[in-house]
Design a protein around this motif. Structure first.
Motif, PDB file in Angstrom:
ATOM      1  N   PRO A 142       0.820  -1.217   0.000  1.00 56.72           N
ATOM      2  CA  PRO A 142       0.000   0.000   0.000  1.00 56.72           C
ATOM      3  C   PRO A 142       0.854   1.267   0.000  1.00 56.72           C
ATOM      4  O   PRO A 142       1.912   1.305   0.615  1.00 56.72           O
ATOM      5  N   ARG A 143       0.395   2.276  -0.715  1.00 57.64           N
ATOM      6  CA  ARG A 143       1.028   3.603  -0.759  1.00 57.64           C
ATOM      7  C   ARG A 143       2.522   3.519  -1.082  1.00 57.64           C
ATOM      8  O   ARG A 143       3.321   4.268  -0.531  1.00 57.64           O
ATOM      9  N   LEU A 144       2.881   2.621  -1.989  1.00 57.21           N
ATOM     10  CA  LEU A 144       4.302   2.416  -2.260  1.00 57.21           C
ATOM     11  C   LEU A 144       4.938   3.666  -2.869  1.00 57.21           C
ATOM     12  O   LEU A 144       6.086   3.992  -2.556  1.00 57.21           O
ATOM     13  N   VAL A 145       4.226   4.360  -3.741  1.00 54.73           N
ATOM     14  CA  VAL A 145       4.777   5.585  -4.325  1.00 54.73           C
ATOM     15  C   VAL A 145       5.119   6.590  -3.230  1.00 54.73           C
ATOM     16  O   VAL A 145       6.206   7.180  -3.221  1.00 54.73           O
ATOM     17  N   THR A 160       4.039  -0.887 -14.091  1.00 54.87           N
ATOM     18  CA  THR A 160       5.180  -0.399 -13.313  1.00 54.87           C
ATOM     19  C   THR A 160       5.670   0.945 -13.841  1.00 54.87           C
ATOM     20  O   THR A 160       5.944   1.862 -13.071  1.00 54.87           O
ATOM     21  N   LEU A 161       5.768   1.080 -15.161  1.00 54.52           N
ATOM     22  CA  LEU A 161       6.243   2.335 -15.745  1.00 54.52           C
ATOM     23  C   LEU A 161       5.306   3.491 -15.418  1.00 54.52           C
ATOM     24  O   LEU A 161       5.745   4.625 -15.186  1.00 54.52           O
ATOM     25  N   ASP A 162       4.006   3.201 -15.380  1.00 53.52           N
ATOM     26  CA  ASP A 162       3.041   4.250 -15.019  1.00 53.52           C
ATOM     27  C   ASP A 162       3.257   4.698 -13.570  1.00 53.52           C
ATOM     28  O   ASP A 162       3.226   5.898 -13.272  1.00 53.52           O
ATOM     29  N   ALA A 163       3.475   3.737 -12.683  1.00 49.96           N
ATOM     30  CA  ALA A 163       3.725   4.084 -11.275  1.00 49.96           C
ATOM     31  C   ALA A 163       5.035   4.854 -11.143  1.00 49.96           C
ATOM     32  O   ALA A 163       5.127   5.838 -10.394  1.00 49.96           O
ATOM     33  N   LEU A 164       6.062   4.436 -11.900  1.00 48.27           N
ATOM     34  CA  LEU A 164       7.354   5.096 -11.815  1.00 48.27           C
ATOM     35  C   LEU A 164       7.319   6.517 -12.362  1.00 48.27           C
ATOM     36  O   LEU A 164       8.137   7.359 -11.969  1.00 48.27           O
ATOM     37  N   SER A 165       6.376   6.795 -13.271  1.00 48.63           N
ATOM     38  CA  SER A 165       6.276   8.146 -13.824  1.00 48.63           C
ATOM     39  C   SER A 165       5.981   9.172 -12.732  1.00 48.63           C
ATOM     40  O   SER A 165       6.275  10.357 -12.884  1.00 48.63           O
ATOM     41  N   GLY A 219      17.510  10.721  -6.707  1.00 49.47           N
ATOM     42  CA  GLY A 219      17.727   9.450  -6.018  1.00 49.47           C
ATOM     43  C   GLY A 219      16.880   8.316  -6.540  1.00 49.47           C
ATOM     44  O   GLY A 219      17.032   7.179  -6.097  1.00 49.47           O
ATOM     45  N   VAL A 220      15.974   8.579  -7.482  1.00 46.40           N
ATOM     46  CA  VAL A 220      15.146   7.525  -8.081  1.00 46.40           C
ATOM     47  C   VAL A 220      15.541   7.372  -9.542  1.00 46.40           C
ATOM     48  O   VAL A 220      15.595   8.362 -10.285  1.00 46.40           O
ATOM     49  N   ASP A 221      15.832   6.160  -9.970  1.00 49.47           N
ATOM     50  CA  ASP A 221      16.246   5.917 -11.355  1.00 49.47           C
ATOM     51  C   ASP A 221      15.663   4.602 -11.838  1.00 49.47           C
ATOM     52  O   ASP A 221      15.338   3.718 -11.030  1.00 49.47           O
ATOM     53  N   ALA A 222      15.515   4.466 -13.146  1.00 45.34           N
ATOM     54  CA  ALA A 222      14.957   3.238 -13.724  1.00 45.34           C
ATOM     55  C   ALA A 222      15.626   2.964 -15.063  1.00 45.34           C
ATOM     56  O   ALA A 222      15.893   3.897 -15.837  1.00 45.34           O
ATOM     57  N   ARG A 223      15.895   1.699 -15.323  1.00 41.87           N
ATOM     58  CA  ARG A 223      16.520   1.309 -16.592  1.00 41.87           C
ATOM     59  C   ARG A 223      15.862   0.045 -17.137  1.00 41.87           C
ATOM     60  O   ARG A 223      15.326  -0.771 -16.389  1.00 41.87           O
ATOM     61  N   PHE A 224      15.942  -0.095 -18.465  1.00 38.41           N
ATOM     62  CA  PHE A 224      15.453  -1.288 -19.142  1.00 38.41           C
ATOM     63  C   PHE A 224      16.578  -2.307 -19.289  1.00 38.41           C
ATOM     64  O   PHE A 224      17.727  -1.951 -19.527  1.00 38.41           O
ATOM     65  N   SER A 225      16.236  -3.576 -19.153  1.00 37.76           N
ATOM     66  CA  SER A 225      17.160  -4.672 -19.437  1.00 37.76           C
ATOM     67  C   SER A 225      16.339  -5.909 -19.765  1.00 37.76           C
ATOM     68  O   SER A 225      15.271  -6.126 -19.193  1.00 37.76           O
ATOM     69  N   ASP A 226      16.847  -6.724 -20.700  1.00 39.66           N
ATOM     70  CA  ASP A 226      16.165  -7.979 -21.028  1.00 39.66           C
ATOM     71  C   ASP A 226      16.872  -9.181 -20.422  1.00 39.66           C
ATOM     72  O   ASP A 226      16.399 -10.309 -20.544  1.00 39.66           O
TER      73      ASP A 226
END
Length: 238
Positions: A110-113, A158-163, A170-177
């Motif tokens: 809950p309320r993770l953002v 997840t991408l919507d939440a990260l937006s 201090g918050v970062d996100a990257r793509f990887s397969d």
């Protein structure tokens, strides 16, 4: 106990000990119950035994690489959501979610953002490594799973939440397969690792709870894996 809304007297009754015994556990955390009682308490509270009495859990095996294994679960969803919550809330230096979709954390926490926003504001590094929703690896995985809630859809959730977090320092996100078969979630010196089995969904695969005990142990090996993927990843936000 507060999270589970269980009083000392009620907990004592649930696990078959006296109220005084339960009170002693609270007054002196080093006084761990017998293994069977520890298991009963963890079940009653919906918590991880290794989180309640980490010293006792780690003392079972004192040597070798396995000493870093706090708990093992046959399925990821066998780990109580309270354990995830405790790990997230206790971390002060770094949090990394390196699951291919990371979808379930938004559903179960809950309320993770808001919580991650507070972590970043306090100086905690928060990183997300996610799969590319447009990649061939993702499409092949969708064919294997064959479920209505597709891999790419879960990634986009997840991408919507990260937006909502991308503006924070201090918050970062990257793509990887390259982590399609292995999810690693780290919280300071604690880590949850899930190797994905065959065509099973993430929650159906086993999971290990690790606690870093020294250099080049299990924790460091998995942390190195994530660091390599992170370095080779593509930024989510240009």
């Amino acid at each position: 106990m507060a999270e589970a809304e269980v009083s000392t007297n009620r907990l004592a009754r649930m696990v078959g000990v006296s109220a005084k015994t339960a009170e002693r556990w609270l007054k002196d955390p080093s006084r761990a119950p017998h293994p069977d009682t520890r298991s009963a308490v963890a079940k009653a509270l919906g918590a991880d035994e290794g989180m309640l009495w980490p010293r006792a859990a780690r003392s079972v095996v004192k040597t070798g690489a396995s000493r870093e294994i706090t708990q093992a679960y046959p399925y990821r969803n066998a780990c109580p959501s309270a354990v995830w919550g405790q790990l997230i809330d206790a971390a002060s230096h770094s949090i990394t979610f390196a699951g291919y979709t990371n979808y379930f954390v938004w559903q179960e926490q809950p309320r993770l953002v808001d919580r991650l926003t507070a972590k970043a504001a306090a100086g905690c590094s928060v990183r997300f490594l996610v799969g590319d929703p447009e990649s061939d690896v993702t499409r092949r995985r969708e064919e294997i799973e064959g479920v209505p809630l597709t891999v790419s859809t879960r990634i986009r959730i997840t991408l919507d939440a990260l937006s909502k977090l991308k503006h924070l320092d201090g918050v970062d996100a990257r793509f990887s397969d390259e982590h399609i078969a292995l999810s690693v979630f780290s919280f300071d010196s604690e880590m949850l690792v899930t190797p994905h089995l065959s065509s099973l969904l993430g929650h159906e695969s086993p999971m290990l709870h690790l606690h870093r005990m020294g250099d080049d142990g299990l924790y460091d090996r998995f942390a190195g894996h994530v660091s390599a993927l992170w370095e080779g990843g593509r930024p989510v936000w240009e």
